[in-house]
Motif scaffolding. Sequence first.
Motif, PDB file in Angstrom:
ATOM      1  N   ASP A   1     -19.594 -12.404  35.326  1.00 29.52           N
ATOM      2  CA  ASP A   1     -20.910 -11.850  35.664  1.00 29.52           C
ATOM      3  C   ASP A   1     -20.821 -10.510  36.383  1.00 29.52           C
ATOM      4  O   ASP A   1     -21.646  -9.620  36.148  1.00 29.52           O
ATOM      5  CB  ASP A   1     -21.698 -12.839  36.529  1.00 29.52           C
ATOM      6  CG  ASP A   1     -22.022 -14.125  35.783  1.00 29.52           C
ATOM      7  OD1 ASP A   1     -22.326 -14.033  34.585  1.00 29.52           O
ATOM      8  OD2 ASP A   1     -21.963 -15.201  36.395  1.00 29.52           O
ATOM      9  N   ASP A   2     -19.869 -10.346  37.285  1.00 23.05           N
ATOM     10  CA  ASP A   2     -19.779  -9.097  38.051  1.00 23.05           C
ATOM     11  C   ASP A   2     -19.557  -7.904  37.132  1.00 23.05           C
ATOM     12  O   ASP A   2     -20.137  -6.834  37.331  1.00 23.05           O
ATOM     13  CB  ASP A   2     -18.646  -9.179  39.079  1.00 23.05           C
ATOM     14  CG  ASP A   2     -18.981 -10.123  40.223  1.00 23.05           C
ATOM     15  OD1 ASP A   2     -20.173 -10.432  40.388  1.00 23.05           O
ATOM     16  OD2 ASP A   2     -18.046 -10.544  40.943  1.00 23.05           O
ATOM     17  N   ALA A   3     -18.698  -8.081  36.136  1.00 19.31           N
ATOM     18  CA  ALA A   3     -18.436  -6.982  35.208  1.00 19.31           C
ATOM     19  C   ALA A   3     -19.685  -6.626  34.411  1.00 19.31           C
ATOM     20  O   ALA A   3     -19.972  -5.442  34.178  1.00 19.31           O
ATOM     21  CB  ALA A   3     -17.298  -7.360  34.259  1.00 19.31           C
ATOM     22  N   VAL A   4     -20.451  -7.636  34.013  1.00 17.79           N
ATOM     23  CA  VAL A   4     -21.694  -7.384  33.267  1.00 17.79           C
ATOM     24  C   VAL A   4     -22.671  -6.591  34.126  1.00 17.79           C
ATOM     25  O   VAL A   4     -23.295  -5.619  33.657  1.00 17.79           O
ATOM     26  CB  VAL A   4     -22.326  -8.728  32.818  1.00 17.79           C
ATOM     27  CG1 VAL A   4     -23.712  -8.491  32.218  1.00 17.79           C
ATOM     28  CG2 VAL A   4     -21.422  -9.414  31.794  1.00 17.79           C
ATOM     29  N   ARG A   5     -22.790  -6.976  35.387  1.00 20.00           N
ATOM     30  CA  ARG A   5     -23.699  -6.254  36.281  1.00 20.00           C
ATOM     31  C   ARG A   5     -23.208  -4.838  36.556  1.00 20.00           C
ATOM     32  O   ARG A   5     -23.988  -3.886  36.569  1.00 20.00           O
ATOM     33  CB  ARG A   5     -23.850  -7.021  37.598  1.00 20.00           C
ATOM     34  CG  ARG A   5     -24.726  -8.264  37.491  1.00 20.00           C
ATOM     35  CD  ARG A   5     -25.076  -8.785  38.871  1.00 20.00           C
ATOM     36  NE  ARG A   5     -23.888  -9.304  39.545  1.00 20.00           N
ATOM     37  CZ  ARG A   5     -23.474 -10.564  39.486  1.00 20.00           C
ATOM     38  NH1 ARG A   5     -24.169 -11.441  38.769  1.00 20.00           N
ATOM     39  NH2 ARG A   5     -22.406 -10.958  40.121  1.00 20.00           N
ATOM     40  N   ASP A   6     -21.912  -4.683  36.791  1.00 18.84           N
ATOM     41  CA  ASP A   6     -21.362  -3.358  37.082  1.00 18.84           C
ATOM     42  C   ASP A   6     -21.559  -2.393  35.909  1.00 18.84           C
ATOM     43  O   ASP A   6     -21.764  -1.186  36.120  1.00 18.84           O
ATOM     44  CB  ASP A   6     -19.869  -3.468  37.410  1.00 18.84           C
ATOM     45  CG  ASP A   6     -19.612  -4.139  38.757  1.00 18.84           C
ATOM     46  OD1 ASP A   6     -20.574  -4.257  39.533  1.00 18.84           O
ATOM     47  OD2 ASP A   6     -18.465  -4.568  39.002  1.00 18.84           O
TER      48      ASP A   6
END
Length: 351
Positions: A67-72
Motif C-alpha cells: 500500500d505505501d508504494a501505491v500511495r507514494d
Amino acid sequence: MSEDTFAFRLKVLLEHKKLSLQQVADAVGISRPAVHKWTRGGEIDYSNLRRLAAFLDVNWVWLRYGDDAVRDLGLAGTTELPMTDLRRRYTAEIVSNEARMKQAQESTGIVTWEWNLVTDELIYSSNCAQVYGREIHSNEEFWEILHPEDSVWLNDEAMKEVVASKAPRVWDFRIILPDGQTRWIESRLATLLDDAGRPLRVVGTTIDISARRQADFALQRSLQLLNDAARMAGFGAWRWLRAQDEMIVSDEWCRLFGVDPAQAPRHYVELSRHIHPDDRAAREAAVNDALAHRGDYRVLYRACLPDDTSRLVVEQGQARVAPHGEDVWLTALSRAAQPADMAPNGAAAGN
C-alpha cells in the motif's frame, strides 16, 4: 511473516481465489517450485510479476510493494486483502503474542514507554502505575516525581542531549511515590530515526531495582565494616581464583604495601613485584606446597615499598577447593611483622 510482504499478499490471494500452485505456474508459464519459492519470500522478476498480477487481477505495484508504494506513486484506488483463514490465523497470532507479551511484561514489572518527538506525546504501558505509583502522561508529570537530587541531572536538557546524540542510554534514578517512599528505577532508552536519519521517537523500558539497590547498599556497608576492622587490626587480605587467575585485594593490603588501590594486583604473578627478590623463592615454595596439599602456610618476607624501603610482613594463607569444586581458592592475610614473629619458627623467608 509480516502482512506487508509480497509472499504474504500472494498466499492470501491464492487462498481467497482457491488457486493451486500448479494453476498459477501454468498461467504464468513457469514451474510449480518457482511459484512455491514466491510464497516463501523468493524474488520475482518484472515480467513474471506483471503476468502474475494480471492473472490475479490486482495492481502489480501493490502486489510486489504494498500500500505505501501505491500511495507514494499517487496511483488511484486501493486494494484490500480479503479476510481469509490465513489472515485470521495471522491476526489471532498477533493478538495472542501481544497478550503473552503484556502478561510477561506485567509479571516481571517491566514498563515500556514511547515519546513521539513530532507530537510530543508520551505513552506508557498499562502497568505504569505499578512501578511509578501513578499514571504518567507527559514529561512534565515525570519530572515532578523525580527525587530532588536526581532532578538536578535528569531533566529536559538531559533528554535533549540524548536525542541529539542518538545513542542508547541506561539511567538509574530515584522517584518519590505518593506515600513519600523512595523507589530506585533503571531506565534503558534509545532514539529511533526516520529514513533521513532524523530523530523520530524515543523508546524505553523501566524496571524497579529498589531491592537490588538495597542489597548493594547492605553489601557496601558490610564491606566498609570489614575494611574498617581490617584497618584497625592491621590486616590486609587477598584471594586468588587460580583457574581464572583473578585476584581480589583489600584496601588495607594496598595500604600495607604502599600501593594505590587503583593499581592493586589483579593477577597472581603481579604480587611478586611487591616482594623482595631475595624472599620470593621461599615464599613461592610455601604457597606451592599449600596448593598441592590444599593446606595452610605462613611466611615472613620483606615487602618492597614505593619509596625503595622495605617492610617486614607476615603472610598467612590457605588453599581450599572452591564451592563448585572446579577451582582452587588461595586466601591470605598479611600484616606488619612483630618482634614475636622473629622466633625461630617464624624466620624470614630468604634469611
